[in-house]
Motif scaffolding. Structure first.
Motif, PDB file in Angstrom:
ATOM      1  N   ASP A  97       0.822  -1.207   0.000  1.00 50.60           N
ATOM      2  CA  ASP A  97       0.000   0.000   0.000  1.00 50.60           C
ATOM      3  C   ASP A  97       0.862   1.265   0.000  1.00 50.60           C
ATOM      4  O   ASP A  97       2.091   1.215   0.135  1.00 50.60           O
ATOM      5  N   LEU A  98       0.206   2.384  -0.156  1.00 47.11           N
ATOM      6  CA  LEU A  98       0.898   3.660  -0.299  1.00 47.11           C
ATOM      7  C   LEU A  98       1.683   4.026   0.962  1.00 47.11           C
ATOM      8  O   LEU A  98       2.776   4.594   0.885  1.00 47.11           O
ATOM      9  N   LYS A  99       1.164   3.671   2.139  1.00 50.75           N
ATOM     10  CA  LYS A  99       1.844   3.999   3.383  1.00 50.75           C
ATOM     11  C   LYS A  99       3.187   3.287   3.479  1.00 50.75           C
ATOM     12  O   LYS A  99       4.190   3.872   3.893  1.00 50.75           O
ATOM     13  N   GLU A 100       3.224   1.994   3.079  1.00 48.98           N
ATOM     14  CA  GLU A 100       4.487   1.250   3.097  1.00 48.98           C
ATOM     15  C   GLU A 100       5.507   1.887   2.164  1.00 48.98           C
ATOM     16  O   GLU A 100       6.690   2.007   2.488  1.00 48.98           O
ATOM     17  N   LEU A 101       5.038   2.310   0.998  1.00 48.39           N
ATOM     18  CA  LEU A 101       5.941   2.937   0.040  1.00 48.39           C
ATOM     19  C   LEU A 101       6.460   4.269   0.553  1.00 48.39           C
ATOM     20  O   LEU A 101       7.637   4.613   0.377  1.00 48.39           O
ATOM     21  N   ALA A 102       5.576   5.030   1.216  1.00 51.37           N
ATOM     22  CA  ALA A 102       5.972   6.345   1.724  1.00 51.37           C
ATOM     23  C   ALA A 102       6.992   6.234   2.851  1.00 51.37           C
ATOM     24  O   ALA A 102       7.862   7.094   3.013  1.00 51.37           O
ATOM     25  N   GLN A 103       6.905   5.162   3.637  1.00 52.37           N
ATOM     26  CA  GLN A 103       7.808   4.987   4.778  1.00 52.37           C
ATOM     27  C   GLN A 103       9.132   4.334   4.388  1.00 52.37           C
ATOM     28  O   GLN A 103      10.068   4.323   5.170  1.00 52.37           O
ATOM     29  N   ALA A 104       9.195   3.785   3.173  1.00 50.35           N
ATOM     30  CA  ALA A 104      10.433   3.157   2.719  1.00 50.35           C
ATOM     31  C   ALA A 104      11.474   4.224   2.401  1.00 50.35           C
ATOM     32  O   ALA A 104      11.162   5.293   1.872  1.00 50.35           O
ATOM     33  N   SER A 105      12.715   3.935   2.737  1.00 50.84           N
ATOM     34  CA  SER A 105      13.784   4.920   2.579  1.00 50.84           C
ATOM     35  C   SER A 105      14.507   4.738   1.250  1.00 50.84           C
ATOM     36  O   SER A 105      15.695   4.432   1.193  1.00 50.84           O
TER      37      SER A 105
END
Length: 326
Positions: A97-105
């Motif tokens: 989901d978008l949240k996982e992608l946003a939190q990935a560095s």
């Protein structure tokens, strides 16, 4: 550089290919039973899985005088009976989901997330299938027709055929029923060897694989510790280590039911598949953006089942308890 939709799609596609390439390897390394089943994996078609069973004797095989007095039977005989099993359907997939992608560095972290989910998907499916190999479709119609069905007692249909429908062989044993022992509790060579001998008396290539959980496996080894006999190590291609008893290799498999020992003739069992298991299916999705949620998803589908075409060459001891030294 920002993670674009194309790059995410490419990462999902790579993960999908990873699953596609590694399904046969991962499954075969999960347990010795699946390792053996994968050796006899064949593609099949049709609305159901058909098992041709050849139990009827051919009337055009006979002793003759070799003279004109003989009448030779040249008629076409319908000597095959067909058992049928339902196809079983398994879906495996994962989503990001978008949240996982946003939190990935960064992009590498995204790839790591997707790869980890792909690996977890493989392992989860391997666990599901391995559990069902020893189970039954009686309580869950969606499950594989596993050992719970193959080793069902007399009067219970397997592949649509009841043992009483087929009858007995020349020595009075049911043609469509495994050798079942529901009373023996002692785990010893003296209690197990006669079952192997019985199967091999029917077919010299019978009884080449034995499976139990580690408790039964260890109890047998303990019962033979003083003699150190009947214990020759062997390894399957995937690295499973076992011991040999009367020509049958015995492997510990924690998916096996407690207190059970399965004595298998591997040539009588296998997997038939229509889609998946290393091949594609019409509904496989490498990467799908859900229209109603910020999610990118992958799905892969498998259509298959396991089968046994000669139950009488297999045995099950289902009440084994504490080992007794001999």
């Amino acid at each position: 550089m920002a993670l674009t939709g194309d790059k995410l799609s490419n990462a999902m596609a790579i993960a999908t290919q990873y699953i596609f390439d590694n399904i046969p390897v991962t499954f075969s390394m999960t347990n010795p039973l699946y390792n053996e089943m994968m050796k006899r994996k064949t593609k099949a078609d049709g609305t159901r899985l058909q098992i041709p069973l050849n139990f009827k004797k051919m009337s055009n095989v006979a002793s003759i005088t070799g003279t004109s007095a003989d009448t030779i039977d040249v008629g076409v005989q319908q000597n095959l009976t067909y058992g049928e099993l339902d196809w079983k359907f398994v879906v495996e997939g994962f989503s990001v989901d978008l949240k996982e992608l946003a939190q990935a560095s960064g992009e590498n972290a995204v790839v790591d997330i997707i790869t980890a989910k792909a690996q977890n998907t493989l392992e989860t499916m391997a666990d599901l299938v391995s559990t069902q190999l020893y189970g039954s479709a009686t309580s869950d119609a969606k499950a594989l027709n596993g050992f719970g069905d193959i080793f069902a007692p007399s009067g219970t249909a397997y592949a649509g055929i009841v043992d009483t429908d087929i009858g007995n062989d020349s020595v009075g044993d049911p043609m469509w029923l495994p050798l079942l022992d529901t009373t023996t509790t002692e785990i010893s060579y003296a209690s197990i060897s006669p079952k192997i001998t019985k199967l091999k008396a029917k077919n010299k290539k019978a009884a080449d694989l034995m499976l139990s959980n580690s408790a039964v496996f260890s109890a047998f080894k303990a019962s033979q510790q003083a003699q150190q006999r009947f214990i020759q190590t062997d390894k399957l291609e995937a690295g499973f280590t076992g011991l040999m008893v009367d020509g049958a290799f015995w492997y510990a498999d924690e998916y096996a039911k407690a207190n059970n020992l399965y004595i298998i003739t591997t040539s009588t069992m296998g997997i038939k598949y229509k889609y998946g298991l290393g091949a594609g299916s019409p509904l496989d999705v490498k990467t799908l953006k859900l229209p109603t949620a910020p999610v990118n998803s992958h799905q892969k589908y498998h259509v298959f089942n396991i089968y046994c075409n000669n139950r009488r060459l297999n045995a099950n001891m289902s009440k084994l308890g504490t080992a007794q030294s001999t």
